[in-house]
Design an enzyme around this catalytic site. Structure first.
Site, PDB file in Angstrom:
ATOM      1  N   HIS A 144      36.584 -13.793  20.979  1.00  0.00           N
ATOM      2  CA  HIS A 144      36.289 -14.145  22.374  1.00  0.00           C
ATOM      3  C   HIS A 144      37.420 -14.917  23.045  1.00  0.00           C
ATOM      4  O   HIS A 144      37.197 -15.578  24.054  1.00  0.00           O
ATOM      5  CB  HIS A 144      34.969 -14.928  22.447  1.00  0.00           C
ATOM      6  CG  HIS A 144      33.776 -14.115  22.023  1.00  0.00           C
ATOM      7  ND1 HIS A 144      32.546 -14.668  21.705  1.00  0.00           N
ATOM      8  CD2 HIS A 144      33.633 -12.775  21.857  1.00  0.00           C
ATOM      9  CE1 HIS A 144      31.708 -13.695  21.369  1.00  0.00           C
ATOM     10  NE2 HIS A 144      32.343 -12.546  21.451  1.00  0.00           N
ATOM     11  N   GLU A 159      18.697 -22.709  10.849  1.00  0.00           N
ATOM     12  CA  GLU A 159      17.520 -21.943  11.296  1.00  0.00           C
ATOM     13  C   GLU A 159      17.743 -20.474  10.984  1.00  0.00           C
ATOM     14  O   GLU A 159      18.880 -20.007  11.061  1.00  0.00           O
ATOM     15  CB  GLU A 159      17.372 -22.020  12.831  1.00  0.00           C
ATOM     16  CG  GLU A 159      17.439 -23.392  13.434  1.00  0.00           C
ATOM     17  CD  GLU A 159      16.177 -24.166  13.156  1.00  0.00           C
ATOM     18  OE1 GLU A 159      15.151 -23.513  12.885  1.00  0.00           O
ATOM     19  OE2 GLU A 159      16.228 -25.407  13.180  1.00  0.00           O
TER      20      GLU A 159
HETATM   21  N1  APR Z   1      25.734 -25.436  10.977  1.00  0.00           N
HETATM   22  C1  APR Z   1      25.494 -24.102  11.036  1.00  0.00           C
HETATM   23  N2  APR Z   1      24.829 -23.518  12.043  1.00  0.00           N
HETATM   24  C2  APR Z   1      24.387 -24.310  13.046  1.00  0.00           C
HETATM   25  C3  APR Z   1      24.606 -25.700  13.066  1.00  0.00           C
HETATM   26  C4  APR Z   1      25.312 -26.266  11.964  1.00  0.00           C
HETATM   27  N3  APR Z   1      25.573 -27.582  11.885  1.00  0.00           N
HETATM   28  N4  APR Z   1      24.053 -26.199  14.202  1.00  0.00           N
HETATM   29  C5  APR Z   1      23.519 -25.156  14.865  1.00  0.00           C
HETATM   30  N5  APR Z   1      23.704 -24.012  14.170  1.00  0.00           N
HETATM   31  C6  APR Z   1      23.317 -22.635  14.508  1.00  0.00           C
HETATM   32  C7  APR Z   1      22.105 -22.483  15.395  1.00  0.00           C
HETATM   33  O1  APR Z   1      20.896 -22.480  14.605  1.00  0.00           O
HETATM   34  C8  APR Z   1      22.359 -21.112  16.030  1.00  0.00           C
HETATM   35  O2  APR Z   1      21.852 -20.070  15.215  1.00  0.00           O
HETATM   36  O3  APR Z   1      24.382 -22.086  15.271  1.00  0.00           O
HETATM   37  C9  APR Z   1      23.888 -21.029  16.057  1.00  0.00           C
HETATM   38  C10 APR Z   1      24.507 -21.165  17.440  1.00  0.00           C
HETATM   39  O4  APR Z   1      24.126 -20.077  18.216  1.00  0.00           O
HETATM   40  P1  APR Z   1      24.719 -19.811  19.673  1.00  0.00           P
HETATM   41  O5  APR Z   1      24.677 -21.057  20.479  1.00  0.00           O
HETATM   42  O6  APR Z   1      24.012 -18.617  20.215  1.00  0.00           O
HETATM   43  O7  APR Z   1      26.268 -19.499  19.390  1.00  0.00           O
HETATM   44  P2  APR Z   1      26.970 -18.132  18.985  1.00  0.00           P
HETATM   45  O8  APR Z   1      26.106 -17.317  18.094  1.00  0.00           O
HETATM   46  O9  APR Z   1      28.320 -18.484  18.507  1.00  0.00           O
HETATM   47  O10 APR Z   1      27.086 -17.418  20.402  1.00  0.00           O
HETATM   48  C11 APR Z   1      27.796 -16.222  20.491  1.00  0.00           C
HETATM   49  O11 APR Z   1      27.677 -16.251  22.880  1.00  0.00           O
HETATM   50  O12 APR Z   1      27.736 -17.703  24.684  1.00  0.00           O
HETATM   51  C12 APR Z   1      28.436 -16.717  24.005  1.00  0.00           C
HETATM   52  O13 APR Z   1      30.731 -16.264  23.876  1.00  0.00           O
HETATM   53  C13 APR Z   1      29.761 -17.223  23.508  1.00  0.00           C
HETATM   54  O14 APR Z   1      30.820 -16.930  21.367  1.00  0.00           O
HETATM   55  C14 APR Z   1      29.595 -17.228  22.010  1.00  0.00           C
HETATM   56  C15 APR Z   1      28.557 -16.134  21.780  1.00  0.00           C
END
Ligand code: APR
Length: 258
Positions: A135, A231
């Site tokens: 990204h 989760e």
């Molecule tokens: N360790 C591991 N996982 C974690 C932690 C942690 N300490 N804290 C939170 N999480 C998990 C959450 O449970 C969730 O499943 O990280 C995940 C974050 O999810 P999103 O916020 O949806 O992030 P991501 O999957 O990277 O989003 C994908 O969406 O907004 C766009 O371009 C943006 O790259 C991003 C893409």
């Protein structure tokens, strides 16, 4: 006070977790083509807010409302203010144990690759060099007038920032919702997923394509898929092992399992 049933239950859970950890450790030891796909959760322990869930709100707006080309054409100032806020947090953040573990794996496994959805550059700051940024990078900007792109690490960044070449309005050099990913990076990421025997999925909700498909492609190609997340996510059904917990803590446990 002893509660026999409960204590036994906890003991069994801890033992199951330990055995699963040993299994993943063994896979890691024999793997020839290990990869990791990371998402916002990999940087959560560095204090960088994830996108979805309670953390994902900024001034009553959700990431999905701000990270779009439409939002930028309508209100570039607000979008830049949000990016400036994130850039400030990222500039002050330090890589955590998850980033450090993955960087260390690169030294142990000559064919280790990390594919990330994150734009914060923390994998590289931890020492990883084989990183594919699906990204883009939050430190990159691109001119909306002349299309030149370059690095701009100013924090705070003047709002609205103008192009150093033509003076036009620049935008963050990241991939927004509805935009295509850089084709060369994407192709390499899919080739790596197809050619993988061990695939870690770390801290992603697994709802954004095409990144989410990488785990399924790896699984179809025969990789052992290990998910690390506090989760269950959309990718949990594809995981052969689900190590529940914060990424840094889980990796620390994996290292210490002996
Ligand atoms: N360790 C591991 N996982 C974690 C932690 C942690 N300490 N804290 C939170 N999480 C998990 C959450 O449970 C969730 O499943 O990280 C995940 C974050 O999810 P999103 O916020 O949806 O992030 P991501 O999957 O990277 O989003 C994908 O969406 O907004 C766009 O371009 C943006 O790259 C991003 C893409």
């Amino acid at each position: 006070m002893m509660v026999p049933g409960l204590d036994q239950g906890l003991g069994e859970r801890a033992q199951a977790r330990h055995l699963l950890g040993r299994l993943v450790q063994e896979r890691l030891r024999v793997s020839q083509r290990p990869r990791a796909l990371t998402g916002a959760g990999a940087s959560a322990e560095s204090g960088i807010p994830v996108f979805r869930g309670a953390d994902g709100w900024w001034r009553n707006r959700r990431a999905e409302e701000l990270a779009t080309p439409e939002a930028f054409s309508r209100d570039p100032k607000t979008v830049w203010e949000w990016y400036d806020y994130r850039r400030d947090i990222i500039a002050k953040a330090k890589p955590n144990l998850c980033h450090e573990f993955l960087a260390r794996m690169e030294n142990i496994h000559p064919r280790w690759h990390t594919i990330t959805q994150n734009v914060d550059g923390l994998h590289q700051r931890a020492g990883s060099s084989r990183v594919l940024e699906l990204h883009g990078s939050i430190w990159q900007v691109r001119c909306t007038a002349c299309d030149v792109d370059y690095e701009d690490e100013r924090v705070p960044i003047p709002i609205l920032p103008s192009c150093r070449t033509c003076g036009g309005l620049v935008r963050p050099g990241v991939v927004w919702f509805g935009e295509s990913l850089p084709q060369d990076v994407l192709q390499r990421a899919f080739a790596l997923a197809e050619d993988s025997d061990l695939f870690f999925v770390v801290g992603t909700s697994g709802v954004v394509e095409p990144a989410a498909s990488l785990a399924r492609v790896a699984k179809s190609a025969g990789a052992f898929v290990v998910e690390i997340n506090p989760e269950p996510s959309a990718l949990t059904p594809a995981a052969d092992a689900f190590l529940q917990g914060k990424a840094g803590e889980v990796f620390e446990r994996l290292l210490g399992l002996g």
